[in-house]
Design a protein around this motif. Structure first.
Motif, PDB file in Angstrom:
ATOM      1  N   CYS A  26       0.823  -1.214   0.000  1.00 36.76           N
ATOM      2  CA  CYS A  26       0.000   0.000   0.000  1.00 36.76           C
ATOM      3  C   CYS A  26       0.854   1.261   0.000  1.00 36.76           C
ATOM      4  O   CYS A  26       0.445   2.304  -0.509  1.00 36.76           O
ATOM      5  CB  CYS A  26      -0.921   0.001   1.224  1.00 36.76           C
ATOM      6  N   THR A  27       2.054   1.182   0.555  1.00 34.34           N
ATOM      7  CA  THR A  27       2.941   2.340   0.611  1.00 34.34           C
ATOM      8  C   THR A  27       3.465   2.765  -0.747  1.00 34.34           C
ATOM      9  O   THR A  27       4.094   3.816  -0.862  1.00 34.34           O
ATOM     10  CB  THR A  27       4.133   2.038   1.535  1.00 34.34           C
ATOM     11  N   ALA A  28       3.196   1.979  -1.783  1.00 31.73           N
ATOM     12  CA  ALA A  28       3.700   2.298  -3.122  1.00 31.73           C
ATOM     13  C   ALA A  28       2.754   3.218  -3.899  1.00 31.73           C
ATOM     14  O   ALA A  28       2.980   3.472  -5.080  1.00 31.73           O
ATOM     15  CB  ALA A  28       3.943   1.009  -3.908  1.00 31.73           C
ATOM     16  N   ARG A  29       1.705   3.701  -3.253  1.00 29.52           N
ATOM     17  CA  ARG A  29       0.757   4.580  -3.969  1.00 29.52           C
ATOM     18  C   ARG A  29       1.460   5.857  -4.414  1.00 29.52           C
ATOM     19  O   ARG A  29       2.131   6.517  -3.619  1.00 29.52           O
ATOM     20  CB  ARG A  29      -0.433   4.930  -3.083  1.00 29.52           C
ATOM     21  N   ILE A  30       1.256   6.246  -5.688  1.00 33.27           N
ATOM     22  CA  ILE A  30       1.908   7.453  -6.214  1.00 33.27           C
ATOM     23  C   ILE A  30       0.928   8.478  -6.773  1.00 33.27           C
ATOM     24  O   ILE A  30       1.297   9.633  -6.957  1.00 33.27           O
ATOM     25  CB  ILE A  30       2.937   7.114  -7.318  1.00 33.27           C
ATOM     26  N   SER A  31      -0.330   8.062  -7.059  1.00 33.14           N
ATOM     27  CA  SER A  31      -1.229   9.024  -7.703  1.00 33.14           C
ATOM     28  C   SER A  31      -2.679   8.779  -7.314  1.00 33.14           C
ATOM     29  O   SER A  31      -3.043   7.714  -6.821  1.00 33.14           O
ATOM     30  CB  SER A  31      -1.095   8.965  -9.230  1.00 33.14           C
ATOM     31  N   HIS A  32      -3.479   9.803  -7.544  1.00 35.12           N
ATOM     32  CA  HIS A  32      -4.925   9.742  -7.359  1.00 35.12           C
ATOM     33  C   HIS A  32      -5.549  10.294  -8.627  1.00 35.12           C
ATOM     34  O   HIS A  32      -5.037  11.248  -9.224  1.00 35.12           O
ATOM     35  CB  HIS A  32      -5.351  10.586  -6.155  1.00 35.12           C
ATOM     36  N   ALA A  33      -6.692   9.713  -9.039  1.00 35.27           N
ATOM     37  CA  ALA A  33      -7.345  10.176 -10.261  1.00 35.27           C
ATOM     38  C   ALA A  33      -8.827   9.852 -10.223  1.00 35.27           C
ATOM     39  O   ALA A  33      -9.276   9.002  -9.446  1.00 35.27           O
ATOM     40  CB  ALA A  33      -6.716   9.522 -11.499  1.00 35.27           C
ATOM     41  N   ARG A  34      -9.561  10.560 -11.064  1.00 35.76           N
ATOM     42  CA  ARG A  34     -10.966  10.215 -11.245  1.00 35.76           C
ATOM     43  C   ARG A  34     -11.064   8.814 -11.815  1.00 35.76           C
ATOM     44  O   ARG A  34     -10.199   8.350 -12.558  1.00 35.76           O
ATOM     45  CB  ARG A  34     -11.640  11.220 -12.183  1.00 35.76           C
ATOM     46  N   GLU A  82      -1.677  30.734  -3.824  1.00 33.73           N
ATOM     47  CA  GLU A  82      -1.536  29.295  -3.950  1.00 33.73           C
ATOM     48  C   GLU A  82      -2.901  28.648  -4.036  1.00 33.73           C
ATOM     49  O   GLU A  82      -3.825  29.017  -3.312  1.00 33.73           O
ATOM     50  CB  GLU A  82      -0.775  28.741  -2.746  1.00 33.73           C
ATOM     51  N   CYS A  83      -3.046  27.691  -4.932  1.00 35.74           N
ATOM     52  CA  CYS A  83      -4.294  26.939  -5.102  1.00 35.74           C
ATOM     53  C   CYS A  83      -4.011  25.473  -4.802  1.00 35.74           C
ATOM     54  O   CYS A  83      -3.073  24.893  -5.357  1.00 35.74           O
ATOM     55  CB  CYS A  83      -4.803  27.119  -6.544  1.00 35.74           C
ATOM     56  N   ARG A  84      -4.818  24.892  -3.918  1.00 33.35           N
ATOM     57  CA  ARG A  84      -4.641  23.479  -3.567  1.00 33.35           C
ATOM     58  C   ARG A  84      -5.977  22.750  -3.626  1.00 33.35           C
ATOM     59  O   ARG A  84      -6.995  23.295  -3.215  1.00 33.35           O
ATOM     60  CB  ARG A  84      -4.046  23.345  -2.162  1.00 33.35           C
ATOM     61  N   PRO A  85      -5.982  21.498  -4.113  1.00 35.86           N
ATOM     62  CA  PRO A  85      -7.234  20.725  -4.133  1.00 35.86           C
ATOM     63  C   PRO A  85      -7.580  20.241  -2.737  1.00 35.86           C
ATOM     64  O   PRO A  85      -6.695  20.009  -1.902  1.00 35.86           O
ATOM     65  CB  PRO A  85      -6.895  19.538  -5.048  1.00 35.86           C
ATOM     66  N   HIS A  86      -8.874  20.115  -2.459  1.00 39.50           N
ATOM     67  CA  HIS A  86      -9.259  19.515  -1.179  1.00 39.50           C
ATOM     68  C   HIS A  86      -9.007  18.014  -1.230  1.00 39.50           C
ATOM     69  O   HIS A  86      -8.757  17.433  -2.286  1.00 39.50           O
ATOM     70  CB  HIS A  86     -10.720  19.835  -0.844  1.00 39.50           C
ATOM     71  N   GLY A  87      -9.080  17.384  -0.094  1.00 34.55           N
ATOM     72  CA  GLY A  87      -8.793  15.953  -0.022  1.00 34.55           C
ATOM     73  C   GLY A  87      -9.856  15.106  -0.691  1.00 34.55           C
ATOM     74  O   GLY A  87     -10.889  15.599  -1.154  1.00 34.55           O
ATOM     75  N   PRO A  88      -9.642  13.794  -0.755  1.00 38.15           N
ATOM     76  CA  PRO A  88     -10.610  12.913  -1.403  1.00 38.15           C
ATOM     77  C   PRO A  88     -11.935  12.908  -0.649  1.00 38.15           C
ATOM     78  O   PRO A  88     -11.952  13.146   0.563  1.00 38.15           O
ATOM     79  CB  PRO A  88      -9.919  11.549  -1.342  1.00 38.15           C
ATOM     80  N   PRO A  89     -13.032  12.674  -1.389  1.00 39.11           N
ATOM     81  CA  PRO A  89     -13.148  12.365  -2.815  1.00 39.11           C
ATOM     82  C   PRO A  89     -13.022  13.620  -3.684  1.00 39.11           C
ATOM     83  O   PRO A  89     -13.656  14.636  -3.388  1.00 39.11           O
ATOM     84  CB  PRO A  89     -14.573  11.786  -2.927  1.00 39.11           C
ATOM     85  N   ILE A  90     -12.210  13.520  -4.736  1.00 37.54           N
ATOM     86  CA  ILE A  90     -12.080  14.619  -5.687  1.00 37.54           C
ATOM     87  C   ILE A  90     -11.787  14.024  -7.061  1.00 37.54           C
ATOM     88  O   ILE A  90     -10.922  13.157  -7.204  1.00 37.54           O
ATOM     89  CB  ILE A  90     -10.997  15.620  -5.243  1.00 37.54           C
ATOM     90  N   GLN A  91     -12.549  14.457  -8.052  1.00 39.84           N
ATOM     91  CA  GLN A  91     -12.451  13.899  -9.392  1.00 39.84           C
ATOM     92  C   GLN A  91     -11.602  14.812 -10.265  1.00 39.84           C
ATOM     93  O   GLN A  91     -12.058  15.838 -10.748  1.00 39.84           O
ATOM     94  CB  GLN A  91     -13.845  13.763 -10.013  1.00 39.84           C
ATOM     95  N   LEU A  92     -10.352  14.421 -10.440  1.00 37.81           N
ATOM     96  CA  LEU A  92      -9.419  15.201 -11.245  1.00 37.81           C
ATOM     97  C   LEU A  92      -8.591  14.247 -12.092  1.00 37.81           C
ATOM     98  O   LEU A  92      -8.555  13.034 -11.842  1.00 37.81           O
ATOM     99  CB  LEU A  92      -8.484  16.022 -10.349  1.00 37.81           C
ATOM    100  N   ASN A  93      -7.914  14.804 -13.099  1.00 32.98           N
ATOM    101  CA  ASN A  93      -6.936  14.009 -13.822  1.00 32.98           C
ATOM    102  C   ASN A  93      -5.856  13.564 -12.847  1.00 32.98           C
ATOM    103  O   ASN A  93      -5.664  14.168 -11.784  1.00 32.98           O
ATOM    104  CB  ASN A  93      -6.324  14.823 -14.956  1.00 32.98           C
ATOM    105  N   ALA A  94      -5.145  12.520 -13.211  1.00 33.64           N
ATOM    106  CA  ALA A  94      -4.165  11.935 -12.304  1.00 33.64           C
ATOM    107  C   ALA A  94      -3.166  12.972 -11.805  1.00 33.64           C
ATOM    108  O   ALA A  94      -2.600  13.741 -12.586  1.00 33.64           O
ATOM    109  CB  ALA A  94      -3.443  10.788 -12.998  1.00 33.64           C
ATOM    110  N   PHE A  95      -2.981  13.004 -10.484  1.00 31.56           N
ATOM    111  CA  PHE A  95      -1.960  13.859  -9.894  1.00 31.56           C
ATOM    112  C   PHE A  95      -1.374  13.149  -8.686  1.00 31.56           C
ATOM    113  O   PHE A  95      -1.910  12.141  -8.209  1.00 31.56           O
ATOM    114  CB  PHE A  95      -2.519  15.239  -9.528  1.00 31.56           C
ATOM    115  N   SER A  96      -0.299  13.665  -8.179  1.00 31.50           N
ATOM    116  CA  SER A  96       0.449  12.990  -7.122  1.00 31.50           C
ATOM    117  C   SER A  96      -0.398  12.818  -5.863  1.00 31.50           C
ATOM    118  O   SER A  96      -1.028  13.772  -5.387  1.00 31.50           O
ATOM    119  CB  SER A  96       1.718  13.781  -6.795  1.00 31.50           C
ATOM    120  N   SER A  97      -0.380  11.638  -5.298  1.00 36.37           N
ATOM    121  CA  SER A  97      -1.119  11.395  -4.057  1.00 36.37           C
ATOM    122  C   SER A  97      -0.511  12.182  -2.899  1.00 36.37           C
ATOM    123  O   SER A  97      -1.179  12.409  -1.886  1.00 36.37           O
ATOM    124  CB  SER A  97      -1.143   9.902  -3.734  1.00 36.37           C
TER     125      SER A  97
END
Length: 517
Positions: free
Chosen positions: A213-221, A361-376
């Protein structure tokens, strides 16, 4: 057995516990507040669970009436409209629960204002408007969803919060795997638990087969799951029939408004800490005029630079707050984007003006968030971000949170706001001069597909909750809900620049209520 007893005592937490929240993380005050808020937004139900489609609300069989239309109206008066909902057979309905939206407008003046709908829960609806400008004022009323459709939306929200899914990629060396993620996944040993240790906000992904599980690198829709509709439910969501369908007037749909004999009322500066009001303002000649304070016009880059000089501006939220960032960086040449290497249209973004010591500075809120793949690693919760900000008179914070959570139970939204509010209160406690601004939800264009996932009704309920929860705290509101509802442009989750510009003007009016710095 102990779990069942606690669930009966704490009905508000029941759904949260099912989604992985921990019972011990709720204070008695938070539990009581959650119960109160759920009661506050209860929606009227049809008397029978299964209503035949022909007995459901039909806007084409309904006409609204302007009450006292023969009287002389003046600026400052209230206008009231009445309608009785009928079904597809033309018969009057005996119960309420329809979701309506309404506005008054004068196209020649590019003027508009939102109305307040009162449901008598017997088929009759009254809509109140404040008359804020003279001239020919037209009334527009739309049925967004019939009462029967609202019950379908509520059922889907309660039963199928998994109808939108998400993905994470896990990678180590040359091995890469992608799995499905979500908030409420069936608890088992096959899950990676990414629950946030500080806020208790749960998040889960299915374990990859070969990687930890520690190998997670990205989050995406991820994707949209097809939702199971029962019986005639699909017929309640027909574009051009009963989704945002205009309701016509029974006679003339306008009145003439005379100037106020008392003249205009002088307004003071925009001050934080006041509760949101409705109507919060109106458009006149394409400029938003607040009903409570004097909105300044930041029409030149120099005015914005002068306001933001020596300030750090943090924007937390979704793409509707990213629009503010994009507007500022395009309009103000001195704000230079710093390339963080992120994909297009995905925060975090950073812009600086070194000469004037400005950072935005602009930052996304935490999950759930539907965006193109970006760094977790960029997937952070707003509450945690706020805890890391020192604050002070040169710190400005903007927060919005609604669009990506509408498929989830309201309880989840309430819990997220409780965490954010706690961090805001702590921030203002250590530095009361910090400027905190809350941007409300946007209305959007609706089709059958988007209605079942991101309906305005979902956002409207969230908006009611958010306003209530931040009342009594020293924050300011930018009423994007009314600003997107009252404008003449078609509804769009990402409104055009004319609306965004007005939103930013309201925001900056709280940051710099006068020209004095």
């Amino acid at each position: 057995m102990r779990q069942k007893v606690e669930t009966r005592k704490l009905p508000w937490t029941h759904r949260l516990l099912q989604c992985g929240y921990q019972n011990h993380s709720f204070t008695p005050e938070e539990r009581s507040e959650g119960t109160f808020l759920m009661k506050m937004i209860e929606w009227p139900k049809p008397p029978n669970p299964a209503v035949p489609f022909l007995k459901s609300s039909d806007p084409s069989h309904v006409h609204f009436v302007i009450l006292n239309s023969a009287k002389t109206f003046y600026v400052g008066d209230q206008l009231q409209v009445m309608l009785r909902m009928n079904d597809f057979e033309g018969h009057p309905k005996q119960y309420g629960g329809d979701y309506l939206q309404a506005r008054i407008h004068t196209p020649a003046l590019k003027a508009g204002s939102a109305g307040t709908v009162i449901d008598n829960q017997n088929g009759f609806y009254y809509i109140n408007f404040n008359l804020s400008w003279p001239g020919k004022v037209e009334v527009s009323v739309s049925l967004v969803h019939p009462s029967e459709g609202v019950q379908t939306l509520k059922r889907l929200r309660d039963e199928r919060s998994d109808r939108v899914n998400f993905q994470s990629t896990f990678k180590y060396g040359d091995t890469s795997e992608t799995t499905v993620c979500n908030l409420c996944l069936p608890q088992s040993d096959s899950l990676c638990n990414f629950t946030d240790l500080r806020t208790g906000e749960p998040w889960f992904c299915y374990k990859p087969q070969k990687l930890p599980c520690t190998a997670r690198i990205s989050h995406a829709r991820g994707g949209y799951e097809k939702v199971p509709l029962i019986g005639e439910e699909s017929r309640y969501f027909q574009r051009g029939v009963n989704i945002k369908k205009p309701i016509l007037p029974s006679a003339k749909g306008y009145i003439m408004v005379e100037p106020s004999p008392q003249g205009a009322v002088a307004l003071g500066e925009c001050v934080r800490g006041k509760p949101s009001v409705s109507p919060s303002g109106f458009y006149y000649k394409d400029q938003w005029m607040s009903t409570t304070c004097n909105i300044r016009r930041f029409d030149t880059p120099a005015k914005i630079t002068d306001c933001l000089r020596r300030k750090k501006v943090y924007m937390f939220g979704d793409s509707t707050i990213r629009q503010w960032f994009e507007y500022l960086t395009k309009f103000v040449p001195g704000l230079k984007m710093f390339d963080l290497g992120n994909p297009g249209n995905v925060c975090p973004y950073l812009a600086v003006d070194l000469e004037n010591n400005i950072m935005v500075e602009c930052r996304p809120h935490g999950p759930p968030i539907q965006l193109n793949a970006f760094s977790s690693q960029d997937l952070r919760y707003i509450a945690n971000e706020l805890d890391e900000i020192r604050g002070g008179k040169n710190t400005v914070i903007v927060i919005t949170l609604f669009a990506h959570l509408t498929t989830f139970p309201v309880e989840v939204y309430i819990r997220r706001l409780q965490n954010i509010r706690r961090s805001i209160v702590q921030l203002l406690g250590r530095n009361p001069d910090t400027v905190v601004v809350i941007k409300t939800a946007n209305v959007r264009a609706l089709t059958q597909h988007y209605s079942l996932y991101h309906s305005d009704w979902y956002s409207y309920q969230f908006d009611l909750v958010m306003r209530k929860m931040f009342t009594g705290i020293n924050v300011a509101f930018v009423d994007a809900w009314e600003m997107t509802l009252a404008h003449y442009l078609p509804h769009d989750i990402h409104p055009k620049q004319v609306i965004v510009k007005n939103e930013v003007d309201v925001f900056l009016s709280y940051v710099c209520p006068s020209e004095k710095r």
